[in-house]
Scaffold this motif. Structure first.
Motif, PDB file in Angstrom:
ATOM      1  N   LEU A  92      -6.042   1.564   6.423  1.00  0.00           N
ATOM      2  CA  LEU A  92      -5.534   1.811   5.088  1.00  0.00           C
ATOM      3  C   LEU A  92      -6.652   1.726   4.059  1.00  0.00           C
ATOM      4  O   LEU A  92      -6.735   2.531   3.130  1.00  0.00           O
ATOM      5  CB  LEU A  92      -4.408   0.819   4.769  1.00  0.00           C
ATOM      6  N   ALA A  93      -7.523   0.714   4.241  1.00  0.00           N
ATOM      7  CA  ALA A  93      -8.643   0.555   3.300  1.00  0.00           C
ATOM      8  C   ALA A  93      -9.564   1.764   3.347  1.00  0.00           C
ATOM      9  O   ALA A  93     -10.011   2.277   2.310  1.00  0.00           O
ATOM     10  CB  ALA A  93      -9.423  -0.715   3.622  1.00  0.00           C
TER      11      ALA A  93
ATOM     12  N   MET B  93       0.820  -1.216   0.000  1.00  0.00           N
ATOM     13  CA  MET B  93       0.000   0.000   0.000  1.00  0.00           C
ATOM     14  C   MET B  93       0.843   1.250   0.000  1.00  0.00           C
ATOM     15  O   MET B  93       1.827   1.344   0.747  1.00  0.00           O
ATOM     16  CB  MET B  93      -0.871   0.036   1.256  1.00  0.00           C
TER      17      MET B  93
ATOM     18  N   ASN C 195      -8.784   4.760   4.221  1.00  0.00           N
ATOM     19  CA  ASN C 195      -8.108   5.876   3.584  1.00  0.00           C
ATOM     20  C   ASN C 195      -8.224   5.818   2.082  1.00  0.00           C
ATOM     21  O   ASN C 195      -8.440   6.818   1.419  1.00  0.00           O
ATOM     22  CB  ASN C 195      -6.619   5.892   3.969  1.00  0.00           C
ATOM     23  N   ARG C 196      -8.096   4.619   1.529  1.00  0.00           N
ATOM     24  CA  ARG C 196      -8.231   4.434   0.091  1.00  0.00           C
ATOM     25  C   ARG C 196      -9.582   4.943  -0.380  1.00  0.00           C
ATOM     26  O   ARG C 196      -9.677   5.710  -1.324  1.00  0.00           O
ATOM     27  CB  ARG C 196      -8.070   2.966  -0.288  1.00  0.00           C
ATOM     28  N   GLU C 197     -10.622   4.479   0.376  1.00  0.00           N
ATOM     29  CA  GLU C 197     -11.982   4.888   0.029  1.00  0.00           C
ATOM     30  C   GLU C 197     -12.137   6.409   0.070  1.00  0.00           C
ATOM     31  O   GLU C 197     -12.669   7.035  -0.840  1.00  0.00           O
ATOM     32  CB  GLU C 197     -12.985   4.264   1.003  1.00  0.00           C
TER      33      GLU C 197
ATOM     34  N   ARG D 135     -10.511   8.150  -2.745  1.00  0.00           N
ATOM     35  CA  ARG D 135     -11.231   7.961  -4.001  1.00  0.00           C
ATOM     36  C   ARG D 135     -12.426   8.908  -4.077  1.00  0.00           C
ATOM     37  O   ARG D 135     -12.655   9.589  -5.075  1.00  0.00           O
ATOM     38  CB  ARG D 135     -11.664   6.510  -4.120  1.00  0.00           C
TER      39      ARG D 135
ATOM     40  N   VAL E 264      -0.680   4.248   0.488  1.00  0.00           N
ATOM     41  CA  VAL E 264      -1.336   5.252   1.338  1.00  0.00           C
ATOM     42  C   VAL E 264      -1.274   4.803   2.768  1.00  0.00           C
ATOM     43  O   VAL E 264      -1.702   3.720   3.112  1.00  0.00           O
ATOM     44  CB  VAL E 264      -2.813   5.409   0.938  1.00  0.00           C
ATOM     45  N   TYR E 265      -0.747   5.643   3.550  1.00  0.00           N
ATOM     46  CA  TYR E 265      -0.580   5.256   4.937  1.00  0.00           C
ATOM     47  C   TYR E 265      -0.597   6.510   5.785  1.00  0.00           C
ATOM     48  O   TYR E 265       0.057   7.485   5.472  1.00  0.00           O
ATOM     49  CB  TYR E 265       0.741   4.512   5.097  1.00  0.00           C
TER      50      TYR E 265
END
Lengths: 359, 147
Positions: A81-82, A14, A84-86, A89, A16-17
């Motif tokens: 992390l997930a 990943m 943050n991804r969302e 987006r 993004v952190y």
């Protein structure tokens, strides 16, 4: 152990952190004597966790509890992390939508500006380029008003010329016959204005009522779509050099003018009140305004006759002055009147272009 | 209410020659409305305008009528006002008759002003005559103004 190892791999992949979110997790590590509690990069953390996993693989079963706790923390990291991804987006999508909206608004603005320019040229604002009334007014002009505005511009130009001629004639002490011609011209010119106004009142009475074709200072002094007749007489009076036999006539004229003005004003007040009542009837009723609007329209119809009456009073005042005064007095009166309106017009321009205080 | 004294009041300025002057004086003011023989609006107008020095035909909702009433009030003149919208019997017909009297150029039937039994006219005429100074002498002559 193997599953946790693969988990580490995916965590490392990943990009993004958010280190700061991991602070609380790192605080836990302190108790276990791990060296670093400050927010660190993904790589460093992963390395530590990786080390931890390698360590645990060589440790005894007693350390399995620590291992499970670490797993939980890893799960939390992955979940964060997930999320943050969302979030990222969604943020990107919102930004895209906003930019698209901005672009289309810009296009629309350009189109509106073009339209405004076009109709401005057709309507041709008169009365000072700077002080041309509120923006967006041209959008509501109809052809009757547009032609009135054009004609009024010409009228003002001709008026300025006539004022000049009058001034020169009076200063040059021309004989009465010559003055009489100029006075008659001046009177006829005012008749023209009233004729133009009568036509315009039929085209759009609200336009006339608001004095939109006049400059701002004139609008400030507006009375039912034009100058206030009693004010006019007060302006003229000191410049007339009245003879004794004329005084009572003129003072009677002033008094009857004031009475006529007051009567019309009171009629207008009643008209306004009846309109207010008609528009306000049945508010909050939840029903449509459509059936009542016809009533309000009926209340508005007398407005044209009020402007007619006001202009009629103005015409009659001028006529009566013309009858009462001598040629020389009438010439001076017309000159004073013309200069007065010229001053109001230049006052309006000066006001519009005065240096403003910073906001 | 001011009662008109001069006898020749009913010589109205209207052009309608069928209006007979003497009718107005044959009716007793105490005759109840239902017994009045003539319901012809013109004759009724003549009768009404001969009663008072200043007579205004009006409609209660009309704003221009309000203006003319305020004009006379402001001059200290006590005018008799007939609100035609409140006359269920003859109101409409009197309005039509007034329109005829005023001629084609008038758009509305009210207000109409009579002074000394003579037709002065609609708002235009009243305003004009006040500004050119002919209204006040007319009022004085009719006994509506003393000064």
């Amino acid at each position: 152990m193997n599953s946790s190892h693969t988990q580490y791999i995916s965590a490392r992949d990943m990009g993004v952190y958010e280190p700061i979110n991991q602070l609380s997790m790192f605080a836990d590590f302190d108790e276990n004597g791990w060296p670093d509690t400050s927010p660190s990069l993904l790589v460093e953390v992963d390395t530590k966790l990786d080390n931890q996993s390698e360590d645990t693989s060589h440790e005894t079963a007693g350390d399995s509890i620590k291992y499970e706790e670490t797993n939980k923390r890893v799960d939390k990291v992955l979940r964060r992390l997930a999320q943050n991804r969302e979030a990222a987006r969604k943020s990107r999508l919102r930004k895209k939508a906003y930019v698209q909206q901005l672009e289309s608004s810009r296009l629309k603005l350009m189109q509106l500006e073009q339209e405004l320019d076009r109709s401005r040229h057709q309507g041709t604002y008169i009365g000072g380029a700077i002080d041309s009334g509120p923006p967006g007014c041209s959008a509501t002009m109809n052809s009757g008003i547009a032609s009135f505005v054009l004609e009024y511009g010409n009228w003002v130009e001709k008026q300025d010329r006539q004022i000049c001629e009058l001034r020169n004639a009076i200063n040059a002490d021309l004989p009465d016959e010559k003055l009489r011609v100029l006075v008659n011209d001046g009177m006829a010119h005012y008749s023209d204005l009233f004729r133009m106004k009568a036509k315009a009142a039929k085209a759009d009475v609200f336009y006339l009522m608001s004095g939109m074709w006049k400059t701002s200072a004139e609008r400030f002094l507006l009375w039912i779509g034009g100058f206030r007749p009693s004010e006019l007489l007060k302006v003229l009076l000191p410049h007339l050099d009245l003879l004794e036999q004329q005084c009572s006539d003129v003072y009677n004229l002033i008094q009857s003018c004031q009475q006529a003005e007051d009567a019309i004003s009171q009629g207008m007040d009643k008209l306004q009140q009846s309109l207010v009542d008609a528009v306000a009837a049945g508010l909050l009723g939840g029903g449509s305004y459509i059936p009542q609007v016809a009533n309000a329209v009926e209340k508005l119809k007398p407005l044209v006759s009020f402007i007619d009456q006001a202009d009629h009073i103005r015409k009659e005042i001028l006529q009566q002055m013309y009858r009462t005064l001598t040629t020389r007095q009438a010439a001076r009166g017309l000159l004073a009147l013309g200069e007065y309106f010229q001053r109001l017009r230049s006052l309006s321009s000066l006001w519009a272009t005065r240096p403003r205080e910073p906001a | 209410m001011m009662y008109y004294r001069a006898p020749v009041a009913a010589a109205s300025a209207n052009s309608d020659s069928s209006c007979s002057i003497t009718w107005g004086w044959h009716y007793d003011t105490h005759v109840p409305t239902s017994r009045q023989i003539s319901s012809e609006p013109l004759e009724r107008i003549v009768k009404l305008v001969s009663r008072s020095a200043v007579v205004i035909f009006s409609r209660s909702s009309c704003c221009m009528c309000h203006a003319v009433k305020r004009l006379f009030c402001g001059m200290g003149v006590n005018a008799t006002v007939y609100e035609l919208d409140q006359d269920p019997f003859l109101g409409k017909e009197i309005e039509r008759a007034l329109l005829n009297l005023l001629g084609d150029y008038s758009k509305t039937s009210v207000p109409v002003v009579f002074i000394g039994g003579k037709l002065v006219g609609a708002m235009d005429r009243v305003m004009g005559s006040h500004i050119n100074g002919t209204l006040v002498p007319l009022l004085k002559e009719a006994g509506a103004l003393w000064l």
